[in-house]
Design a protein around this motif. Structure first.
Motif, PDB file in Angstrom:
ATOM      1  N   UNK A   1      -9.278   4.511  11.552  1.00 10.92           N
ATOM      2  CA  UNK A   1      -9.785   5.463  10.578  1.00 10.92           C
ATOM      3  C   UNK A   1      -9.145   5.381   9.209  1.00 10.92           C
ATOM      4  N   UNK A   2      -8.129   4.532   9.038  1.00  7.50           N
ATOM      5  CA  UNK A   2      -7.388   4.492   7.769  1.00  7.50           C
ATOM      6  C   UNK A   2      -7.407   3.132   7.084  1.00  7.50           C
ATOM      7  N   UNK A   3      -8.253   2.217   7.536  1.00  9.34           N
ATOM      8  CA  UNK A   3      -8.202   0.857   7.002  1.00  9.34           C
ATOM      9  C   UNK A   3      -8.512   0.791   5.510  1.00  9.34           C
ATOM     10  N   UNK A   4      -9.266   1.770   5.001  1.00  8.96           N
ATOM     11  CA  UNK A   4      -9.563   1.764   3.569  1.00  8.96           C
ATOM     12  C   UNK A   4      -8.293   1.956   2.736  1.00  8.96           C
ATOM     13  N   UNK A   5      -7.259   2.543   3.332  1.00  5.42           N
ATOM     14  CA  UNK A   5      -6.011   2.775   2.606  1.00  5.42           C
ATOM     15  C   UNK A   5      -5.233   1.489   2.350  1.00  5.42           C
ATOM     16  N   UNK A   6      -5.557   0.427   3.087  1.00  9.79           N
ATOM     17  CA  UNK A   6      -4.850  -0.839   2.841  1.00  9.79           C
ATOM     18  C   UNK A   6      -5.109  -1.362   1.440  1.00  9.79           C
ATOM     19  N   UNK A   7      -6.223  -0.956   0.828  1.00 10.32           N
ATOM     20  CA  UNK A   7      -6.526  -1.389  -0.537  1.00 10.32           C
ATOM     21  C   UNK A   7      -5.481  -0.905  -1.533  1.00 10.32           C
ATOM     22  N   UNK A   8      -4.793   0.174  -1.197  1.00  9.60           N
ATOM     23  CA  UNK A   8      -3.746   0.690  -2.082  1.00  9.60           C
ATOM     24  C   UNK A   8      -2.550  -0.241  -2.171  1.00  9.60           C
ATOM     25  N   UNK A   9      -2.410  -1.133  -1.206  1.00  5.01           N
ATOM     26  CA  UNK A   9      -1.189  -1.929  -1.102  1.00  5.01           C
ATOM     27  C   UNK A   9      -1.446  -3.422  -1.279  1.00  5.01           C
ATOM     28  N   UNK A  10      -2.470  -3.751  -2.078  1.00  3.78           N
ATOM     29  CA  UNK A  10      -2.702  -5.135  -2.462  1.00  3.78           C
ATOM     30  C   UNK A  10      -1.782  -5.503  -3.629  1.00  3.78           C
ATOM     31  N   UNK A  11      -1.393  -6.785  -3.751  1.00  4.87           N
ATOM     32  CA  UNK A  11      -0.474  -7.185  -4.823  1.00  4.87           C
ATOM     33  C   UNK A  11      -0.953  -6.773  -6.206  1.00  4.87           C
ATOM     34  N   UNK A  12      -0.036  -6.232  -6.978  1.00  2.00           N
ATOM     35  CA  UNK A  12      -0.206  -5.779  -8.359  1.00  2.00           C
ATOM     36  C   UNK A  12      -1.066  -4.528  -8.497  1.00  2.00           C
ATOM     37  N   UNK A  13      -1.305  -3.820  -7.387  1.00  2.00           N
ATOM     38  CA  UNK A  13      -1.943  -2.509  -7.501  1.00  2.00           C
ATOM     39  C   UNK A  13      -0.988  -1.552  -8.204  1.00  2.00           C
ATOM     40  N   UNK A  14      -1.525  -0.776  -9.136  1.00  2.00           N
ATOM     41  CA  UNK A  14      -0.742   0.205  -9.887  1.00  2.00           C
ATOM     42  C   UNK A  14      -0.909   1.565  -9.222  1.00  2.00           C
ATOM     43  N   UNK A  15       0.200   2.185  -8.838  1.00  2.92           N
ATOM     44  CA  UNK A  15       0.155   3.406  -8.062  1.00  2.92           C
ATOM     45  C   UNK A  15       0.920   4.546  -8.732  1.00  2.92           C
ATOM     46  N   UNK A  16       0.445   5.750  -8.492  1.00  5.93           N
ATOM     47  CA  UNK A  16       1.224   6.962  -8.730  1.00  5.93           C
ATOM     48  C   UNK A  16       1.737   7.415  -7.364  1.00  5.93           C
ATOM     49  N   UNK A  17       3.044   7.636  -7.262  1.00  8.06           N
ATOM     50  CA  UNK A  17       3.662   7.860  -5.957  1.00  8.06           C
ATOM     51  C   UNK A  17       4.489   9.143  -5.925  1.00  8.06           C
ATOM     52  N   UNK A  18       4.522   9.729  -4.756  1.00  2.00           N
ATOM     53  CA  UNK A  18       5.546  10.719  -4.412  1.00  2.00           C
ATOM     54  C   UNK A  18       6.244  10.150  -3.183  1.00  2.00           C
ATOM     55  N   UNK A  19       7.544   9.899  -3.307  1.00  2.00           N
ATOM     56  CA  UNK A  19       8.261   9.183  -2.245  1.00  2.00           C
ATOM     57  C   UNK A  19       9.505   9.957  -1.825  1.00  2.00           C
ATOM     58  N   UNK A  20       9.925   9.682  -0.597  1.00  4.44           N
ATOM     59  CA  UNK A  20      11.205  10.177  -0.120  1.00  4.44           C
ATOM     60  C   UNK A  20      12.277   9.177  -0.555  1.00  4.44           C
ATOM     61  N   UNK A  21      13.282   9.655  -1.262  1.00  5.51           N
ATOM     62  CA  UNK A  21      14.332   8.774  -1.765  1.00  5.51           C
ATOM     63  C   UNK A  21      15.641   9.093  -1.066  1.00  5.51           C
ATOM     64  N   UNK A  22      16.069   8.174  -0.216  1.00  8.23           N
ATOM     65  CA  UNK A  22      17.305   8.362   0.549  1.00  8.23           C
ATOM     66  C   UNK A  22      18.438   7.543  -0.074  1.00  8.23           C
ATOM     67  N   UNK A  23      19.620   8.126  -0.112  1.00 13.97           N
ATOM     68  CA  UNK A  23      20.773   7.444  -0.701  1.00 13.97           C
ATOM     69  C   UNK A  23      21.284   6.293   0.154  1.00 13.97           C
ATOM     70  N   UNK A  24      20.984   6.326   1.448  1.00  9.03           N
ATOM     71  CA  UNK A  24      21.545   5.295   2.329  1.00  9.03           C
ATOM     72  C   UNK A  24      20.732   4.007   2.347  1.00  9.03           C
TER      73      UNK A  24
END
Length: 229
Positions: free
Chosen positions: A43-66
């Protein structure tokens, strides 16, 4: 901690049955590896398009110090490419840019000026008026500035090399040509013959190899040669 940032996708590899590990060069956090679960499920295969090389993204990420694998909370297109995925030449140039950057930076490497330059390069490559023949040369010349090993003048790119493939006449033409590219960037319209342009590309990649740690072979070079046929 959740953080907002812009990102440029460099690569993605499969992980287990439905997930991927994606390398993204982010503006504020640097180069990071993210685990994205379920993106390859039915059900999520369309999301793979977000992760093709040189795709420009706006992100909210979890940033861990470790360090280690991080996770993405939200990802959406910052700009949808209009030409790069559908044009063989632009796709080949995108793969070339991706390879150069992937070999030039390391995990957690952060450089906002380099990110902004790459972002502008990608947008330029997606424009209909982009000068594609000169594009890889301009990219290599300007990218070296942001990586910190560019000579100030064109002759420096030609002199600082393990080999010198140019005849005296070619050397003069090459220096003048590179000087114009350095001054006019992607907006230039100057032309030289294909053979000399290819020599310059090989020469600049040799120049890069001398400044990078373990660059190995340039796999996308074969694609560029095919484009220039």
């Amino acid at each position: 901690m959740l953080k907002k940032t812009q990102g440029i996708v460099l690569s993605a590899i499969r992980y287990k049955e439905t997930s991927i590990i994606v390398k993204i060069f982010t503006r504020e956090l640097g180069l990071k590896s993210y685990l994205v679960n379920g993106v390859r499920s039915q059900g999520n295969k369309s999301k793979t398009a977000l992760y093709q090389p040189l795709t420009l993204l706006d992100l909210v990420v979890y940033d861990k110090d470790n360090g280690g694998l991080q996770r993405i909370s939200e990802a959406q297109l910052a700009r949808a490419h209009q030409l790069i995925p559908f044009d063989f030449t632009r796709t080949g140039l995108a793969l070339f840019i991706t390879e150069v950057i992937s070999k030039s930076i390391y995990e957690n490497y952060q450089n906002e000026s380099l990110f902004d330059f790459l972002h502008n390069c990608i947008v330029e490559l997606d424009h209909k008026e982009a000068q594609l023949a000169q594009f890889p040369l301009v990219f290599l010349l300007e990218n070296a500035i942001y990586l910190g090993f560019a000579p100030e003048e064109a002759l420096g790119f030609l002199a600082e090399s393990r080999s010198q493939p140019f005849s005296p006449a070619e050397l003069t033409l090459a220096e003048n040509y590179l000087s114009i590219l350095m001054q006019e960037s992607f907006s230039n319209t100057v032309r030289i013959n294909k053979a000399l342009r290819q020599k310059l590309l090989d020469h600049l990649l040799d120049f890069y190899s001398q400044h990078l740690d373990n660059p190995g072979n340039w796999k996308s070079l074969a694609i560029l040669r095919q484009i220039n046929e």
